[in-house]
Design a protein around this motif. Structure first.
Motif, PDB file in Angstrom:
ATOM      1  N   HIS A 357      11.564   7.531  31.607  1.00  0.00           N
ATOM      2  CA  HIS A 357      11.568   6.253  30.885  1.00  0.00           C
ATOM      3  C   HIS A 357      11.199   5.060  31.783  1.00  0.00           C
ATOM      4  O   HIS A 357      10.204   4.368  31.530  1.00  0.00           O
ATOM      5  CB  HIS A 357      12.942   6.021  30.252  1.00  0.00           C
ATOM      6  CG  HIS A 357      13.037   4.747  29.474  1.00  0.00           C
ATOM      7  ND1 HIS A 357      12.959   4.711  28.103  1.00  0.00           N
ATOM      8  CD2 HIS A 357      13.170   3.465  29.864  1.00  0.00           C
ATOM      9  CE1 HIS A 357      13.047   3.456  27.692  1.00  0.00           C
ATOM     10  NE2 HIS A 357      13.177   2.670  28.747  1.00  0.00           N
ATOM     11  N   HIS A 361       7.661   2.454  32.073  1.00  0.00           N
ATOM     12  CA  HIS A 361       7.505   1.002  32.210  1.00  0.00           C
ATOM     13  C   HIS A 361       6.719   0.667  33.476  1.00  0.00           C
ATOM     14  O   HIS A 361       5.789  -0.132  33.474  1.00  0.00           O
ATOM     15  CB  HIS A 361       8.871   0.327  32.372  1.00  0.00           C
ATOM     16  CG  HIS A 361       9.676   0.241  31.115  1.00  0.00           C
ATOM     17  ND1 HIS A 361       9.205  -0.380  29.988  1.00  0.00           N
ATOM     18  CD2 HIS A 361      10.944   0.639  30.828  1.00  0.00           C
ATOM     19  CE1 HIS A 361      10.163  -0.334  29.051  1.00  0.00           C
ATOM     20  NE2 HIS A 361      11.213   0.288  29.529  1.00  0.00           N
ATOM     21  N   GLU A 385       8.572  -0.996  25.437  1.00  0.00           N
ATOM     22  CA  GLU A 385       9.390   0.202  25.222  1.00  0.00           C
ATOM     23  C   GLU A 385       8.568   1.378  24.672  1.00  0.00           C
ATOM     24  O   GLU A 385       8.994   2.525  24.783  1.00  0.00           O
ATOM     25  CB  GLU A 385      10.591  -0.093  24.335  1.00  0.00           C
ATOM     26  CG  GLU A 385      11.615  -1.054  24.950  1.00  0.00           C
ATOM     27  CD  GLU A 385      12.215  -0.580  26.274  1.00  0.00           C
ATOM     28  OE1 GLU A 385      12.258   0.638  26.524  1.00  0.00           O
ATOM     29  OE2 GLU A 385      12.624  -1.444  27.076  1.00  0.00           O
ATOM     30  N   SER A 388       7.500   3.236  27.792  1.00  0.00           N
ATOM     31  CA  SER A 388       8.554   4.016  28.442  1.00  0.00           C
ATOM     32  C   SER A 388       9.015   5.194  27.573  1.00  0.00           C
ATOM     33  O   SER A 388       9.137   6.318  28.052  1.00  0.00           O
ATOM     34  CB  SER A 388       9.741   3.108  28.764  1.00  0.00           C
ATOM     35  OG  SER A 388      10.164   2.431  27.604  1.00  0.00           O
ATOM     36  N   TYR A 492      13.736  -1.618  20.694  1.00  0.00           N
ATOM     37  CA  TYR A 492      13.879  -0.201  21.027  1.00  0.00           C
ATOM     38  C   TYR A 492      13.598   0.671  19.806  1.00  0.00           C
ATOM     39  O   TYR A 492      13.036   1.750  19.916  1.00  0.00           O
ATOM     40  CB  TYR A 492      15.304   0.108  21.499  1.00  0.00           C
ATOM     41  CG  TYR A 492      15.660  -0.435  22.856  1.00  0.00           C
ATOM     42  CD1 TYR A 492      14.986  -0.005  23.995  1.00  0.00           C
ATOM     43  CD2 TYR A 492      16.684  -1.362  23.014  1.00  0.00           C
ATOM     44  CE1 TYR A 492      15.327  -0.486  25.251  1.00  0.00           C
ATOM     45  CE2 TYR A 492      17.035  -1.847  24.270  1.00  0.00           C
ATOM     46  CZ  TYR A 492      16.359  -1.407  25.383  1.00  0.00           C
ATOM     47  OH  TYR A 492      16.689  -1.876  26.609  1.00  0.00           O
TER      48      TYR A 492
HETATM   49 ZN    ZN Z   1      13.076   0.534  28.639  1.00  0.00          ZN
END
Ligand code: ZN
Length: 559
Positions: A357, A361, A385, A388, A492
């Motif tokens: 994750h 990014h 997001e 990631s 998210y």
């Molecule tokens: Zn993140």
């Protein structure tokens, strides 16, 4: 380029920096040609890059050791001066916006950048500086309170990151005890947490009203840089989640309940996926990093170059230590074009998530760092997001580098399941914040009942019996975003919906899906979110029916 530990730091001279920004604003105003105006802007890239690097260095070094007096003071200093720096920056952007050469500049810098500047201008003003400073102090009060948490565990005193593995312990009694300890700890600071949030809501509402908004919602959206969708889109999206997704989550929990051999799923079982315990990496932290390097070198030439760079320049601080700030993040050092990854390895599969994750990014930051137009790096969180969360799926084929053969299979199943059941929670956090900021007069108790009611709508499968704190609806106080980054959380959820599309895609055609992902990373923030995702072949989750389609794809993956 130098290693992280050798990067020089000295306190940013904010006064001088603000003067320099104002000078550039003046020069922007007086520019005689479009080229001259753009030269001024490039000078701005330079000085803001230098300043940003110092601010970020201080922040990283503070989170690496929150007891380091030197950086504690530096953080206090930046909290104080940041609002003034931001307002100076807005005055510069105002000149840029109103430039005679706006059209030419917009062609170079892009429409998105100008829209973002507009949003920024609408969310900040001289007159709210004292309020913004107070808000920063309140946020700091929250994070210090959480960081100072010490929970007694068999003779050891653990912070909230280090107790976390026990919350999902294979032994139900152990996790019940860990939950009991954590909840009691939160109950012991409940008044303080209520008080901080009360002040934050009042403060943010006041800021919004000073700026002419009815309440904080619209200001929160402007701050989150929502430049291509609004609260109505989000409300429709939440509706799709409630109607189409929650029933799917119910089915997942039903399967899990049976797998665990439980008659009902209690909050203490929520993070547990297997009767004999969640899969854990069978490698040391050092091996996890080394295998991460191997994995990224095999995934693509771009990811190889990125990871080698991270290792060579010490851009990871991932080992758990008691004085580190909890959680994990990725940030960026402008001057060095260097991402930095912070985490607290604790021996759970969460350590592997850092390598997938947070590295997603960091990879995107690395890919975009050489873009000549710095605004193109200024991505919205919903886009960030995607980078990631999708990387978590693209790295699945290498999980045997981190787990035993048996645990690898378990991990892959747990990963998709965990991501899937996160959606209702994430959406609930968003709806909660809308209700709170639309009704800022709610009392502390009423806020908790709002949460308790939402639990029944979004997570009807969870049983909170046994914890009065959770039954009363107190659990949101653990969610730092609610305190520190209002309205962040739905990002998210949006991003996970896009990452699921990649999951469904890569299971059919890995190469094609990865090429699309790489394109998205490179696009960075050169276009609006909704346009970019369509450009790389993904669908907007705001569009009717898209959530249902994603669920259909996922249903085949939950065993
Ligand atoms: Zn993140």
């Amino acid at each position: 380029m130098i290693k992280f530990s050798k990067m020089p730091y000295e306190r940013l001279d904010a006064k001088k920096y603000i003067e320099d920004i104002k000078k550039l604003a003046e020069q922007m105003k007086n520019a005689k040609t479009a080229d001259e105006a753009f030269e001024v802007h490039k000078r701005m890239y330079e000085i803001s890059g230098e300043a940003q690097t110092l601010i970020v260095l201080s922040s990283i070094r503070y989170t690496i050791d929150t007891t380091d007096e030197f950086y504690v003071k530096e953080e206090e200093y930046y909290n104080e001066v940041t609002p003034e720096i931001e307002t100076a920056m807005v005055s510069y952007q105002k000149e840029l916006n109103e430039s005679k050469f706006r059209k030419e500049l917009e062609e170079k810098i892009g429409k998105v950048a100008f829209k973002n500047m507009e949003l920024k201008a609408k969310s900040i003003s001289e007159k709210i500086i004292p309020l913004m400073q107070e808000e920063n102090e309140l946020k700091l009060a929250y994070s210090s309170l959480i960081a100072s948490a010490r929970i007694d565990w068999e003779g050891e005193s653990l912070n909230l990151s280090l107790i976390r593995p026990y919350l999902t312990d294979v032994n139900r009694e152990v996790r019940a005890k860990a939950w009991e300890k954590c909840s009691s700890y939160f109950e012991s600071i409940e008044d303080k947490l209520d008080d901080i949030y009360d002040k934050l809501v009042a403060n943010r509402t006041k800021q919004a009203r000073e700026l002419g908004y009815e309440n904080f919602v619209e200001l929160g959206y402007a701050r989150m840089q929502r430049n291509s969708y609004d609260k109505n889109d989000i409300a429709r999206f939440r509706k799709q989640i409630k109607e189409t997704y929650v029933p799917f989550a119910l089915k997942i929990h039903e399967k899990r309940k049976n797998r665990l051999g439980l008659s009902n799923l209690s909050y203490i079982d929520e993070g547990v996926f297997y009767k004999d315990g969640n899969p854990k990496p069978n490698r040391s932290p050092e091996e996890i990093l080394a295998n991460g390097q191997k994995m990224y070198s095999e995934l693509s030439k771009e990811t190889k170059e990125f990871f080698d760079f991270m290792m060579e320049y010490e851009l990871f601080d991932v080992l758990g230590r008691k004085t580190k700030k909890a959680g994990g993040y990725m940030t960026f050092l402008d001057k060095y074009n260097a991402p930095f990854i912070f985490a607290n390895f604790n021996g759970t599969s969460g350590d592997v998530d850092v390598i997938t994750h947070e590295c997603g990014h960091a990879f995107q930051g690395y890919v975009a760092s050489t873009l000549p137009i710095k605004e193109h790096m200024n991505i919205g969180m919903e886009t960030a997001e995607i980078h990631s969360m999708s990387m978590e799926f693209f790295t699945e084929p290498w999980m045997d580098l981190f787990f035993s053969e048996e645990d690898k299979e378990k991990y892959l199943q747990m990963h998709v399941e965990e991501a899937a059941v996160f959606i209702p929670y994430g959406t609930m956090v968003d709806e909660f914040q809308h209700i709170i900021y639309e009704n800022p007069e709610l009392t502390k108790e009423e806020r908790k009942s709002v949460w308790a009611k939402l639990e029944k709508e979004y997570r009807p499968y969870l049983d909170f019996t046994g914890s009065s704190y959770l039954e009363r609806g107190g659990i949101w106080q653990r969610q730092l975003h609610i305190y520190e980054m209002p309205f962040y959380y739905i990002d998210y959820v949006i991003a996970q919906m896009l990452a699921f599309q990649y999951k469904n895609w890569l299971d059919k055609d890995f190469k094609e899906a990865f090429a699309s992902y790489l394109k998205l990373c490179k696009l960075s923030a050169s276009d609006f979110f909704v346009n970019m995702i369509k450009e790389v072949g993904l669908k907007s989750p705001f569009d009717e029916g898209v959530v249902a389609e994603i669920v259909k794809g996922l249903e085949t993956k939950i065993k």
